[in-house]
Scaffold this active site. Structure first.
Site, PDB file in Angstrom:
ATOM      1  N   HIS A 374       0.799  -1.234   0.000  1.00 43.20           N
ATOM      2  CA  HIS A 374       0.000   0.000   0.000  1.00 43.20           C
ATOM      3  C   HIS A 374       0.828   1.279   0.000  1.00 43.20           C
ATOM      4  O   HIS A 374       0.261   2.355   0.151  1.00 43.20           O
ATOM      5  CB  HIS A 374      -0.914   0.048   1.228  1.00 43.20           C
ATOM      6  CG  HIS A 374      -1.968  -1.010   1.258  1.00 43.20           C
ATOM      7  ND1 HIS A 374      -3.243  -0.812   0.764  1.00 43.20           N
ATOM      8  CD2 HIS A 374      -1.932  -2.275   1.707  1.00 43.20           C
ATOM      9  CE1 HIS A 374      -3.944  -1.920   0.937  1.00 43.20           C
ATOM     10  NE2 HIS A 374      -3.177  -2.820   1.503  1.00 43.20           N
ATOM     11  N   LYS A 567      -9.041  13.624   4.958  1.00 43.53           N
ATOM     12  CA  LYS A 567      -8.209  12.425   4.942  1.00 43.53           C
ATOM     13  C   LYS A 567      -7.189  12.605   6.054  1.00 43.53           C
ATOM     14  O   LYS A 567      -7.108  13.682   6.649  1.00 43.53           O
ATOM     15  CB  LYS A 567      -7.506  12.242   3.594  1.00 43.53           C
ATOM     16  CG  LYS A 567      -6.815  13.516   3.063  1.00 43.53           C
ATOM     17  CD  LYS A 567      -6.220  13.300   1.659  1.00 43.53           C
ATOM     18  CE  LYS A 567      -7.206  13.520   0.550  1.00 43.53           C
ATOM     19  NZ  LYS A 567      -7.275  12.484  -0.439  1.00 43.53           N
ATOM     20  N   ARG A 568      -6.407  11.555   6.358  1.00 43.98           N
ATOM     21  CA  ARG A 568      -5.368  11.718   7.376  1.00 43.98           C
ATOM     22  C   ARG A 568      -4.475  12.906   7.016  1.00 43.98           C
ATOM     23  O   ARG A 568      -4.226  13.171   5.832  1.00 43.98           O
ATOM     24  CB  ARG A 568      -4.545  10.437   7.500  1.00 43.98           C
ATOM     25  CG  ARG A 568      -5.296   9.304   8.181  1.00 43.98           C
ATOM     26  CD  ARG A 568      -5.696   9.660   9.597  1.00 43.98           C
ATOM     27  NE  ARG A 568      -4.531   9.747  10.442  1.00 43.98           N
ATOM     28  CZ  ARG A 568      -4.141   8.807  11.306  1.00 43.98           C
ATOM     29  NH1 ARG A 568      -4.859   7.702  11.465  1.00 43.98           N
ATOM     30  NH2 ARG A 568      -3.064   8.962  12.046  1.00 43.98           N
ATOM     31  N   LYS A 573       0.254  14.249   1.619  1.00 41.42           N
ATOM     32  CA  LYS A 573      -1.100  14.526   1.117  1.00 41.42           C
ATOM     33  C   LYS A 573      -1.324  16.026   0.898  1.00 41.42           C
ATOM     34  O   LYS A 573      -2.312  16.458   0.331  1.00 41.42           O
ATOM     35  CB  LYS A 573      -2.149  13.963   2.073  1.00 41.42           C
ATOM     36  CG  LYS A 573      -2.130  12.440   2.185  1.00 41.42           C
ATOM     37  CD  LYS A 573      -3.171  11.953   3.188  1.00 41.42           C
ATOM     38  CE  LYS A 573      -3.074  10.469   3.512  1.00 41.42           C
ATOM     39  NZ  LYS A 573      -3.671   9.596   2.480  1.00 41.42           N
ATOM     40  N   THR A 678      -8.854   6.397  -1.950  1.00 44.95           N
ATOM     41  CA  THR A 678     -10.178   5.821  -2.206  1.00 44.95           C
ATOM     42  C   THR A 678     -11.272   6.861  -1.977  1.00 44.95           C
ATOM     43  O   THR A 678     -12.378   6.711  -2.484  1.00 44.95           O
ATOM     44  CB  THR A 678     -10.430   4.598  -1.298  1.00 44.95           C
ATOM     45  OG1 THR A 678      -9.955   4.882   0.015  1.00 44.95           O
ATOM     46  CG2 THR A 678      -9.726   3.367  -1.832  1.00 44.95           C
ATOM     47  N   LYS A 682     -15.100   8.004  -3.708  1.00 47.25           N
ATOM     48  CA  LYS A 682     -16.341   8.270  -2.957  1.00 47.25           C
ATOM     49  C   LYS A 682     -16.947   9.611  -3.363  1.00 47.25           C
ATOM     50  O   LYS A 682     -18.157   9.743  -3.530  1.00 47.25           O
ATOM     51  CB  LYS A 682     -16.059   8.254  -1.443  1.00 47.25           C
ATOM     52  CG  LYS A 682     -15.689   6.867  -0.935  1.00 47.25           C
ATOM     53  CD  LYS A 682     -15.058   6.872   0.454  1.00 47.25           C
ATOM     54  CE  LYS A 682     -14.370   5.523   0.683  1.00 47.25           C
ATOM     55  NZ  LYS A 682     -13.499   5.496   1.890  1.00 47.25           N
TER      56      LYS A 682
HETATM   57  C1  T68 Z   1      -3.431   3.707   2.281  1.00 50.96           C
HETATM   58  N1  T68 Z   1      -2.510   3.368   3.337  1.00 50.96           N
HETATM   59  C2  T68 Z   1      -2.736   4.453   1.154  1.00 50.96           C
HETATM   60  N2  T68 Z   1      -1.981   3.021   5.550  1.00 50.96           N
HETATM   61  O1  T68 Z   1      -2.070   5.577   1.667  1.00 50.96           O
HETATM   62  C3  T68 Z   1      -3.801   4.870   0.158  1.00 50.96           C
HETATM   63  N3  T68 Z   1       0.071   2.302   7.207  1.00 50.96           N
HETATM   64  O2  T68 Z   1      -3.212   5.496  -0.952  1.00 50.96           O
HETATM   65  C4  T68 Z   1      -4.590   3.646  -0.313  1.00 50.96           C
HETATM   66  O3  T68 Z   1      -5.689   4.028  -1.078  1.00 50.96           O
HETATM   67  C5  T68 Z   1      -5.103   2.851   0.884  1.00 50.96           C
HETATM   68  O4  T68 Z   1      -4.027   2.541   1.767  1.00 50.96           O
HETATM   69  C6  T68 Z   1      -5.760   1.557   0.463  1.00 50.96           C
HETATM   70  O5  T68 Z   1      -4.935   0.845  -0.401  1.00 50.96           O
HETATM   71  C7  T68 Z   1      -2.899   3.418   4.616  1.00 50.96           C
HETATM   72  O6  T68 Z   1      -4.028   3.777   4.921  1.00 50.96           O
HETATM   73  C8  T68 Z   1      -2.216   2.947   6.859  1.00 50.96           C
HETATM   74  O7  T68 Z   1      -3.250   3.318   7.379  1.00 50.96           O
HETATM   75  C9  T68 Z   1      -1.151   2.363   7.703  1.00 50.96           C
HETATM   76  C10 T68 Z   1      -1.440   1.892   8.944  1.00 50.96           C
HETATM   77  C11 T68 Z   1      -0.424   1.345   9.683  1.00 50.96           C
HETATM   78  C12 T68 Z   1       0.836   1.283   9.181  1.00 50.96           C
HETATM   79  C13 T68 Z   1       1.062   1.781   7.933  1.00 50.96           C
END
Ligand code: T68
Length: 839
Positions: A374, A567-568, A573, A678, A682
Site C-alpha cells: 500500500h 483524509k489523514r 497529502k 479511495t 467516494k
Molecule cells: C493507504 N494506506 C494508502 N496506511 O495511503 C492509500 N500504514 O493510498 C490507499 O488508497 C489505501 O491505503 C488503500 O490501499 C494506509 O491507509 C495505513 O493506514 C497504515 C497503517 C499502519 C501502518 C502503515
C-alpha cells in the site's frame, strides 16, 4: 467440543423449532419490545433513543446470526476453497444502517420504529463507529468484506479486537487533542466465543530434540497469552450470505496465572500479570504510513497471526485432506506487511509440528499467500530489529534466516556476476542494528504481489521491488486497482441520489453491477433530471452546513462552492498546499475593491482529518488551518466569500455525511506518493468533481470519466526525483505568490509567526521535499478554472452526472472478482435462497 452435534433421531425436534426471523412490521416491533423488556431490562416508560438503537440492533443481529449459521454450515458442507483476509485494521463504521439495507428490511424498521415512537435517522445515529483502523487501508478491508459477502465468496476476515480504536480528535484552541476511544461499552454486533481460544506463546528458547531418528526444533515458551475469538457477522447485500469477521482479544492464559504468587500473598502482582496480557489487544497504533518499531506492535502482530493461523489450520484439518491440498483449500491475503509473520508461522507449523520436509512445506506456504503493498514511502516500510525478533520469537528468527539463506542461494545461482544484488535483496539488512525487511519477506513468501492502482503497481516494480522483478519475472507482480462498496458509499450515504439513479437505471440492480450506472449518461440532457440532481446536492450541503453550525458555530452559505479535503493529515497529502492556497485567495480578496468582490464566487474550504499523535508537523498544519479560519471567518470585508472550516474527528460516519455534500474535493498528493486513494472515488460517485494531481487512482478516474471532467494540475511523478535533486543541489527559488503567502504568515496575520516557521522552512530551507512550491502556481490557476466552471451550474451538473455514469469500474466488487481470479483462484458459493436446513 467443537464437533458436538445432535444425533439424527433428535434433530426432528430442532427442525420443528427452527427460528423464524421477522419479515414484517409487526414481527419487527415484537422483537424490539422483547429486547427492550428482557435483554435490556427496560420498559416503555424508560426507553430512550439509545435503548431503541440497542433493541433494533439486537433484532437485526438475531436475524443476521441465523443467516451466519447457515452460511457457515453451507461452506463447511461444500468444503470449497476459502479466502482469509488478514488485516490489522478493519475500519467498519456503523453497522445498523448497513445491516438494514443489506438485509433489505429498512422500510419495515422505519415503519415499526415510527409506531413505537422513534425516527429511524435519530436511532441510527446513536451507534458509535467501530473505528479499528487509521484510514484508507482499514476502510479498504471493510469494503472488501462487504463485497466478499455480497458476491457469495466463502471468506473470513481476521483482525484484532482493540479495546481502544483510533483516538477521538478534539480541537482545543486550534490544536488537536487526542481522547481515548472506548467503544466496547455496549456492542451488539459481536459474539464472544469464549470456547474458541488459542494459547499464544512468546519469548523462551529453542531446543533440538530427536524424535524417531529425526532432529526437530522445539520452541519452549517463556510466556503464554490466550487469544479469545469475537465474531462479527458481515451481511452481503441482497443475499443470505453472511460471512464472519473474527477479531482476537488477548487474555491471561489460565496456565499463566501465577498461583505461587497468589498463594504467597502477592495478589496484586498476579493481577498485574493478567493486565499485562490484556494490553496486547488494548490499543490500535495511530500511525498511518509510518512505522515505529515498538515491541508491543510486534507482539500484536504475532499474537493475531498465530491465533488466526491456528484457526485456519484447525478448520483445514477437519476435512482430513493431505497437506499438499492446503493451497487448494486456503488462500490467505496479507493486507500490507503487518501480517507477514504468518508466512513464517505456517512454515513453522508445517515443519516443526506437522513434520513436513522444508521444501515441501515452503511450496505449500508460498502457494497459499498473496501480499498487497500500500505504499512506496520509505518511512512506512516495516523493518524489525533482529534482536527484538530473536528475543520475542526465537524460533521464527531461525526460520527467517533459513528462508533468507535458501532465497539468497537461488539468487546467487541466477545472478552470479551481480555481487551487490545479494546485499540489496537480502531479507536481513546488514545495518547497525540488523533489521528484518518485512516487505522482502512478504514477497519471497507469496505467489503474488499486488499494488493498489496502476501507477503505484508500476512504481513498486521500478523502484522499491525492482530487483525482485528481475529475480522472479514480471508475472509475480500485478495490479488490483482499489474500489469502494457502492452500498455504503452511495445507497447508505446518499439515499436520495441513490433513489434518483435507480429511477433512471431500471431499479437497484446498479448496486450489484455498478457498470449499469452508464445508463445515466443518456439522461444528461434531461432538464428535469438535472434539476432534481442539483436539488439533492443542495440538500446534502444544507445538512453539512447545519453540522458545521452545530459543531463550530460558523454559519456557511450552502449556495457557496464547497471545497473539501478530508483524509489523514500528512505532508505527502499536502494539506499545507491547500491552506497556502486558501491564504492566497484571502489575500486576493482583500486586495479587491468592494465592486470587484461582488463578482467573486463564494467558497467554503472544509478540512478534516487526524494527525498521528507523534507527528509534530501534521499537528502544525492543523493549527495553521484553524488559525486561518479564526481570522478569515470573522473578517467583515470577506463575509460569505470565504469561510475556512476544520471539522473535528473525521471518521467513517462523518465521511458518509461529507462526501455527498462536496462540490469539489482535493486529492493533491505529491505525484508518486499516494498509492491509490479511495476517497477520490467516494466523492465522484456522490456527484462531486475533484481537483487532483496525476497520482494514484486519480489517473484511472481521469481515464474513466474523461479529462474534461476533472481538474488535474502539478508535476508528474517521473519529474519528482529531478526536481528534488535540483532543490538540494541547484538554486531553489520559491514561487512568488507562495512567497507572499509566507510573508503574510510571518507578519503575524494568523497568530504568532513562530508557530508556523517550521512549515515555511520545510519549503524555503529544507529542500521542499513535497514540491509545494513547484506545484503552487499550477494549483492556484487550476482553482481559478474551478471557479469559472462552477459559474455555469448547468454544465457543472452535466459534468457531475457524466462522471457518476462512468464510475462503474471503481466498485470493490470488481476488485474482489479480480483478486479471486488472478490471485486466490476461488469461486463464489451459489446460494439457494429457499433451502433453510440443507446446503
Ligand atoms: C493507504 N494506506 C494508502 N496506511 O495511503 C492509500 N500504514 O493510498 C490507499 O488508497 C489505501 O491505503 C488503500 O490501499 C494506509 O491507509 C495505513 O493506514 C497504515 C497503517 C499502519 C501502518 C502503515
Amino acid at each position: 467440543s467443537v464437533e458436538a452435534s445432535i444425533p439424527e433421531p433428535q434433530r426432528e425436534a430442532w427442525k420443528r423449532n427452527q427460528i423464524t426471523s421477522f419479515t414484517d412490521k409487526d414481527g419487527f416491533e415484537k422483537e424490539v419490545v422483547r429486547h427492550v423488556e428482557t435483554t435490556l431490562a427496560r420498559s416503555m416508560f424508560n426507553c430512550d433513543e439509545i435503548a431503541a438503537y440497542s433493541a433494533t440492533s439486537l433484532a437485526f443481529r438475531d436475524r443476521l446470526i441465523t443467516h451466519w449459521n447457515r452460511t457457515q454450515q453451507r461452506q463447511t458442507y461444500r468444503d470449497t476453497k476459502r479466502v482469509y483476509y488478514l488485516s490489522l485494521e478493519f475500519l467498519m463504521g456503523r453497522a445498523l444502517d448497513n445491516a438494514m439495507l443489506n438485509v433489505g428490511l429498512k422500510n419495515v424498521a422505519q415503519d415499526g420504529l415510527a409506531e413505537l415512537g422513534f425516527r429511524i435517522e435519530d436511532v441510527v445515529k446513536q451507534e458509535h463507529d467501530a473505528a479499528l483502523g487509521n484510514g484508507g487501508l482499514g476502510r479498504l478491508a471493510a469494503c472488501f468484506l462487504d463485497s466478499l459477502a455480497t458476491l457469495n465468496f466463502p471468506a473470513w476476515g481476521y483482525g484484532l479486537r482493540y479495546r481502544y480504536g483510533i483516538f477521538k480528535q478534539e480541537i482545543i484552541d486550534g490544536y488537536q487533542v487526542e481522547v481515548p476511544d472506548y467503544w466496547l461499552d455496549f456492542n451488539p454486533w459481536e459474539f464472544p466465543r469464549h470456547d474458541v481460544t488459542v494459547d499464544i506463546q512468546f519469548f523462551g528458547q529453542v531446543n533440538k530434540k530427536t524424535v524417531g531418528g529425526k532432529t526437530i526444533s522445539v520452541w519452549e515458551a517463556g510466556e503464554i497469552v490466550q487469544a479469545v475469538a469475537y465474531d462479527v457477522p458481515i451481511p452481503g447485500y441482497d443475499t443470505p450470505t453472511t460471512n464472519n469477521l473474527r477479531l482476537w482479544s488477548s487474555k491471561a492464559s489460565g496456565g499463566e496465572f501465577d498461583f505461587q504468587k497468589f498463594n504467597s500473598g502477592d495478589y496484586e502482582s498476579s493481577v498485574a500479570d493478567q493486565q499485562r496480557a490484556e494490553t496486547i489487544s488494548a490499543v490500535l497504533y495511530p500511525n498511518d504510513n509510518l512505522e515505529r518499531g515498538k515491541e508491543l506492535r510486534l507482539k500484536q502482530q504475532y499474537f493475531w497471526v498465530a491465533a488466526s493461523l491456528y484457526d485456519i489450520v484447525r478448520r483445514f484439518k477437519k476435512s482430513r485432506r493431505s497437506w499438499n491440498e492446503f493451497p487448494d483449500q486456503v488462500a490467505i491475503q496479507l493486507n500490507d506487511t503487518h501480517p507477514t509473520l504468518a508466512i513464517v508461522e505456517l512454515q513453522r507449523i508445517l515443519v516443526d509440528i506437522e513434520g513436513l520436509e522444508w521444501d515441501n512445506a515452503w511450496e505449500i506456504v508460498t502457494s497459499t499467500f498473496g501480499y498487497t503493498n500500500h505504499t512506496v514511502l520509505p518511512e512506512a516500510l516495516e523493518k524489525w530489529p533482529v534482536g527484538l525478533v530473536q528475543h520475542l520469537l526465537p524460533r521464527h528468527l531461525q526460520i527467517i534466516y533459513d528462508i533468507n539463506l535458501f532465497f539468497l542461494q537461488s539468487v546467487e545461482k541466477a545472478f552470479p556476476d551481480d555481487r551487490d544484488m545479494l546485499r540489496r535483496v537480502s531479507i536481513i539488512e546488514e545495518s547497525q542494528p540488523k533489521m528484518v525487511r518485512m516487505a522482502f519477506l512478504a514477497i519471497v513468501g507469496s505467489h503474488k504481489v499486488n499494488g493498489v492502482a496502476e501507477l503505484h503497481s508500476d512504481l513498486i516494480k521500478t523502484t522499491i521491488f525492482k530487483d525482485f522483478v528481475e529475480i522472479y519475472g514480471p508475472d509475480k507482480f500485478t495490479n488490483v486497482t482499489n474500489g469502494i462498496t457502492p452500498r455504503r458509499w452511495l445507497h447508505q450515504a446518499n439515499p436520495r441520489l441513490s433513489e434518483l439513479i435507480a429511477s433512471k437505471c431500471g431499479g437497484n440492480d446498479f448496486l450489484k453491477d455498478l457498470t449499469l450506472l452508464n445508463q445515466l449518461e443518456k439522461h444528461v440532457e434531461d432538464k428535469q433530471f438535472r434539476k432534481e440532481w442539483a436539488e439533492i446536492k443542495y440538500a446534502n450541503k444544507v445538512r453539512l452546513a447545519k453540522h458545521i453550525k452545530d459543531t463550530t458555530g460558523v454559519v456557511v452559505n450552502p449556495a457557496s462552492l464547497f471545497d473539501v479535503q478530508v483524509k489523514r493529515i500528512h505532508e505527502y497529502k499536502r494539506q499545507q498546499l491547500n491552506i497556502f492556497g486558501v491564504i492566497h485567495r484571502y489575500l486576493s480578496l482583500k486586495a479587491m475593491t468592494p465592486d470587484q468582490r461582488k463578482k467573486q464566487l463564494p467558497r467554503v474550504s472544509i478540512f478534516g482529518g487526524k494527525a498521528a499523535p507523534g507527528y509534530w508537523m501534521a499537528k502544525q498544519i492543523i493549527h495553521l488551518i484553524n488559525s486561518v479560519g479564526a481570522v478569515v471567518n470573522k473578517d467583515e470585508d470577506i463575509g460569505d466569500l470565504l469561510k475556512v472550516i476544520f471539522l473535528e474527528d473525521y471518521n467513517v460516519s462523518k465521511a458518509e455525511m461529507i462526501c455527498p455534500a462536496s462540490d469539489i474535493s482535493e486529492h493533491i498528493s505529491t505525484a508518486g506518493t499516494e498509492a491509490s486513494g479511495t476517497s477520490n472515488m467516494k466523492f465522484v460517485l456522490n456527484g462531486g468533481l475533484i481537483i487532483g494531481t496525476c497520482d494514484g487512482a486519480n489517473i484511472e478516474i481521469t481515464r474513466e470519466i474523461g479529462e474534461s471532467n476533472i481538474f488535474l494540475f502539478g508535476n508528474l511523478s517521473e519529474d519528482v526525483e529531478d526536481l528534488r535533486h535540483a532543490h538540494t543541489y541547484g538554486s531553489h527559488t520559491i514561487d512568488s505568490d507562495l512567497d507572499k503567502v509566507f510573508n503574510e504568515i510571518e507578519k503575524g496575520t494568523f497568530g504568532t509567526p513562530h508557530d508556523f516557521s517550521a512549515m515555511i522552512a520545510a519549503v524555503r530551507q529544507h529542500g521542499d521535499y513535497y514540491l509545494v512550491s513547484d506545484d503552487f502556481h499550477s494549483y492556484i490557476e487550476t482553482h481559478q478554472l474551478v471557479d469559472e466552471a462552477y459559474r455555469n451550474q448547468d454544465e457543472w451538473i452535466a459534468k457531475c452526472i457524466t462522471s457518476v455514469s462512468r464510475m462503474g469500474f471503481f466498485t470493490s466488487d470488481r476488485c474482489i472478482n479480480e483478486y479471486a481470479e488472478e490471485i486466490w483462484n476461488v469461486e463464489p458459493l451459489a446460494v439457494d435462497r429457499h433451502s433453510i436446513w440443507g446446503p
